[in-house]
Design a protein around this motif. Sequence first.
Motif, short mmCIF file in Angstrom:
data_model
loop_
_atom_site.label_atom_id
_atom_site.label_comp_id
_atom_site.label_asym_id
_atom_site.label_seq_id
_atom_site.Cartn_x
_atom_site.Cartn_y
_atom_site.Cartn_z
N ALA A 91 -12.73 20.78 38.51
CA ALA A 91 -11.77 20.56 37.03
C ALA A 91 -10.64 20.07 37.30
O ALA A 91 -9.90 19.50 36.86
CB ALA A 91 -12.27 21.67 36.26
N PRO A 92 -9.72 21.34 38.07
CA PRO A 92 -8.47 21.09 38.22
C PRO A 92 -7.93 19.80 39.22
O PRO A 92 -7.16 19.35 39.02
CB PRO A 92 -7.99 22.63 38.89
N ALA A 93 -8.97 19.57 40.06
CA ALA A 93 -8.71 18.20 41.10
C ALA A 93 -8.88 17.11 40.26
O ALA A 93 -8.10 16.06 40.60
CB ALA A 93 -10.03 18.36 42.02
N LEU A 94 -9.94 17.27 39.16
CA LEU A 94 -10.13 15.88 38.56
C LEU A 94 -8.84 15.48 37.46
O LEU A 94 -8.38 14.48 37.39
CB LEU A 94 -11.36 15.99 37.64
N LEU A 95 -8.22 16.71 36.96
CA LEU A 95 -6.93 16.80 36.07
C LEU A 95 -5.96 16.11 36.94
O LEU A 95 -5.15 15.35 36.64
CB LEU A 95 -6.96 18.07 35.53
N LEU A 96 -5.55 16.72 38.13
CA LEU A 96 -4.60 16.25 38.88
C LEU A 96 -4.76 14.77 39.24
O LEU A 96 -3.69 14.14 39.54
CB LEU A 96 -4.55 17.30 40.28
N ALA A 97 -5.81 14.53 39.60
CA ALA A 97 -6.27 13.08 40.16
C ALA A 97 -6.18 11.95 38.89
O ALA A 97 -5.87 10.98 39.15
CB ALA A 97 -7.65 13.16 40.67
N THR A 98 -6.20 12.31 37.72
CA THR A 98 -6.01 11.54 36.61
C THR A 98 -4.65 11.59 35.69
O THR A 98 -3.82 10.82 35.92
CB THR A 98 -7.14 11.48 35.72
N VAL A 99 -4.48 12.70 35.21
CA VAL A 99 -3.42 13.19 34.24
C VAL A 99 -2.30 13.20 35.31
O VAL A 99 -0.89 13.02 34.98
CB VAL A 99 -3.75 14.31 33.40
N GLY A 100 -2.47 13.93 36.56
CA GLY A 100 -1.53 14.46 37.50
C GLY A 100 -0.98 12.98 37.85
O GLY A 100 0.29 12.84 38.02
N VAL A 101 -1.72 12.07 38.25
CA VAL A 101 -1.35 10.60 38.92
C VAL A 101 -0.31 10.12 37.87
O VAL A 101 0.81 9.56 38.03
CB VAL A 101 -2.36 9.86 39.12
N VAL A 102 -0.96 9.97 36.59
CA VAL A 102 -0.20 9.29 35.43
C VAL A 102 1.22 9.93 35.00
O VAL A 102 2.08 9.32 35.10
CB VAL A 102 -1.02 9.02 34.34
N ALA A 103 1.05 11.28 35.09
CA ALA A 103 2.29 12.02 34.87
C ALA A 103 3.30 11.85 36.04
O ALA A 103 4.59 11.62 35.54
CB ALA A 103 1.83 13.48 34.44
N THR A 104 2.96 11.74 37.24
CA THR A 104 4.03 11.44 38.02
C THR A 104 4.46 10.32 38.06
O THR A 104 5.56 10.13 38.14
CB THR A 104 3.06 11.72 39.62
N ALA A 105 3.53 9.32 37.91
CA ALA A 105 4.15 8.00 37.81
C ALA A 105 5.21 7.66 36.79
O ALA A 105 6.05 7.04 36.89
CB ALA A 105 2.98 7.02 37.86
#
Length: 497
Positions: A91-105
Amino acid sequence: MNAPIAIAAILATVGILLGGSVVLTRLTGRIGIPIALGFIAVGMLAGSEGIGHISFENYTFAFRAGVVALVLILFDGGLNTPPSSLRPVAAPALLLATVGVVATAGILATFAHYAGGVDWLIALLIGSVVSSTDAAAVFATLRGSGTSLKSRVGRLLEAESGLNDPVAIILTISLTTFVMHRALENGGSIWMLPLTATFEIIIGGVAGWVAGTLSTKLITQVRLESAGLYPVLTLAIAMTVFGLTTLLHGSGFMAVYVAGVVIAGASQLPHRPAILRVHDAFAWLAQIGMFLVLGLLAFPTRLAAAALPSLGLALVLTLIARPAAVALCLAPFRYSFRETTFIGIVGLRGAVPVVLATIPVMAGVTGGRRIFDVVFFIVVLNTLMPGTIVAWLARRMGVVGASTPEAAATIVIESSEPMQSSLRSYFVDRALPVCDVQLSEIPFPDGAAVTMIVRGSELLVAEGSTELRAGDHVYVLASPEADPMVQLLFGRPEVLE
């Protein structure tokens, strides 16, 4: 008649570059410099403005070679991530890989737009290119310092890095396409990007699961003549999965990673050690190759103009964008402030930005080479700044896990048929009940026996009078029925073949 000479020159050059890069890993590990920087340095030294004077500016070749490299890297990552280790952090990995990537960008793009005056789409494009992380860079640096991480922190970093590459790739390609459509006045809506990305990820995930399930049945049921053919078969599977999924307008990168994870979860995978070793070599070759290409494509005289803005972006990425995105994504989960801080700061960049930075250049985006130069500096600086303090930061944040020293010798069982019993290696810790006890006095269940003991640089015969000592590596052959009792005596196994 000149063809053999040309081929010989090419092979010699490639051999020298690869060999020099591999040997350099020993030096970079000792002095605490991330391995990736050594590979880049070799490429720059060999480039047109270095001592090698190799003229190379073929971005199309770099992209195509990079796609192949990413397939190899992601498939190897999947093979080394069995579902049992992925499940607790899914769950946290999937959130980091999606929302996290978009938020970082998004955070990086906001800084580039308002502080640097960069066009919104170009800023988002730069942010997308550098938004994904590479756990291999983190773990390679930690291994060089003899440091290991807590299980759930290490697993999260590894799982996130395998899942976030496809998202960053989809964003980069989609944004590049949109920029070109805008330039050609073909319209298109940027609000379609989330829908497109979601669609491709879902197709990729489903295709990868189906392909991995079918491939597992094929690998376990086919009887090949040689053990060396099994890695060839898995390589063919990775290429086929990527190609077919991409043709179906799904994320081939997501599919190849998921397929690797499913195959890794097979309980009886024939010749598993050989398959893993070969794909590990493929992945290293791909990593080295892409960083060498990045070095060859870099022109120091042209990079000087991009140094100052890139420094600012690298600092924002390392100290603000990535940590803020991680804090946002991990807020619903029980990660401490120290764990969240460590995960946020050590998101090192790997080979993926090397490939993605060639896409705007190849597509003819205005200022594409400028984007590549900026990404080059960001990757180098982001690798250098947190990369050199990873081990220190792990200790400072209290995320260092208990590390087991590697045995001087290991036993590898190559089985072409499913085996009922298993051979596992156990590290004898001082706290175990079997420590300082003779083998004859240990209550082994029926169907279990010690086959060999590794003590330092010695291989010991497992005799009844042999006393187990702290620091020993013990190999126990056990049937499925005896295995639970063995693990009660020796703890969790080191190696499962």
